[in-house]
Write a protein that holds these residues in place. Structure first.
Motif, PDB file in Angstrom:
ATOM      1  N   TRP A 129      34.886  33.843  11.060  1.00  0.00           N
ATOM      2  CA  TRP A 129      33.484  34.259  11.238  1.00  0.00           C
ATOM      3  C   TRP A 129      32.556  33.055  11.217  1.00  0.00           C
ATOM      4  N   CYS A 130      32.869  32.060  10.421  1.00  0.00           N
ATOM      5  CA  CYS A 130      32.060  30.827  10.429  1.00  0.00           C
ATOM      6  C   CYS A 130      32.184  30.117  11.771  1.00  0.00           C
ATOM      7  N   GLY A 136      27.810  30.264  18.026  1.00  0.00           N
ATOM      8  CA  GLY A 136      26.486  30.821  18.290  1.00  0.00           C
ATOM      9  C   GLY A 136      25.376  29.800  18.119  1.00  0.00           C
ATOM     10  N   VAL A 137      25.484  28.971  17.098  1.00  0.00           N
ATOM     11  CA  VAL A 137      24.466  27.936  16.856  1.00  0.00           C
ATOM     12  C   VAL A 137      24.444  26.930  18.005  1.00  0.00           C
ATOM     13  N   VAL A 138      25.615  26.494  18.438  1.00  0.00           N
ATOM     14  CA  VAL A 138      25.668  25.556  19.569  1.00  0.00           C
ATOM     15  C   VAL A 138      25.119  26.238  20.822  1.00  0.00           C
ATOM     16  N   GLY A 139      25.471  27.489  21.026  1.00  0.00           N
ATOM     17  CA  GLY A 139      24.928  28.230  22.163  1.00  0.00           C
ATOM     18  C   GLY A 139      23.418  28.358  22.096  1.00  0.00           C
ATOM     19  N   PHE A 140      22.898  28.577  20.876  1.00  0.00           N
ATOM     20  CA  PHE A 140      21.451  28.647  20.691  1.00  0.00           C
ATOM     21  C   PHE A 140      20.795  27.331  21.081  1.00  0.00           C
ATOM     22  N   ALA A 160      27.382  33.163  23.663  1.00  0.00           N
ATOM     23  CA  ALA A 160      28.101  31.985  23.152  1.00  0.00           C
ATOM     24  C   ALA A 160      28.919  32.350  21.913  1.00  0.00           C
ATOM     25  N   ALA A 161      28.342  33.147  21.032  1.00  0.00           N
ATOM     26  CA  ALA A 161      29.052  33.560  19.814  1.00  0.00           C
ATOM     27  C   ALA A 161      30.163  34.554  20.124  1.00  0.00           C
TER      28      ALA A 161
END
Length: 175
Positions: A129-130, A136-140, A160-161
């Motif tokens: 999950w991390c 997701g953070v990189v995709g953001f 992305a996530a």
């Protein structure tokens, strides 16, 4: 002058990270995180001990890094006649460390979870999950940097996530 900031003004973290990733995209980091997530998801299913998960994930991450370096060095030789395969290999080993670094967060989260008393499969699930969060953070950052805002930013971050969701699906399919 364009591009200068008033003295004492600190740019937000996401701007600094975006600048860095624009110069050097985080593709190696993402590969390492995804590979480590898949290995952790698979190796944790009915694993007799927690250390086997860490060893398996680490060995596959190193193997994937070496394979990535090999492909970079050999395939790059077709257009780089000025450097020997040895020179290209040494450069690839140094320049592709992001693959190894991408595997580290998942392994660390797994180790912390296991040390705090989580069972092997639970610690692996938290670590996976991390990985979803990392993707997701990189995709953001990528979407934000490209100008996406509002619903488009949310949807691109979720997409992305979602690749991490494939890793979680594999874990549940194997359980």
């Amino acid at each position: 002058m364009t591009g200068t900031r008033p003295p004492g003004r600190v740019r937000p973290l996401w701007h600094r990270v975006g600048d860095r990733w624009e110069r050097e995209p985080p593709h190696d980091l993402l590969y390492g995180a995804i590979v480590a997530g898949f290995v952790m998801a698979v190796s944790s299913v009915h694993a007799p001990t927690g250390d086997r998960v860490v060893v398996a994930t680490s060995l596959v991450a190193v193997g994937y890094w070496l394979a990535h370096c090999y492909v970079d060095a050999v395939s790059g030789r077709f257009h780089d006649s000025g450097h020997s395969l040895w020179e290209r290999t040494l450069a690839a080993l140094r320049l592709n460390l992001g693959v190894l670094l991408g595997a580290v967060p998942g392994i660390v989260v797994y180790l912390v979870g296991h040390a705090l008393g989580l069972a092997v499969e639970q610690a692996a699930l938290v670590a996976v999950w991390c990985t979803v969060v990392l993707l997701g953070v990189v995709g953001f950052f990528a979407a934000y940097r490209a100008g996406a805002r509002g619903g488009r930013l949310v949807s691109e971050t979720a997409l992305a996530a979602a690749f991490g969701g494939v890793v979680i699906a594999v874990k549940y399919l194997l359980h």
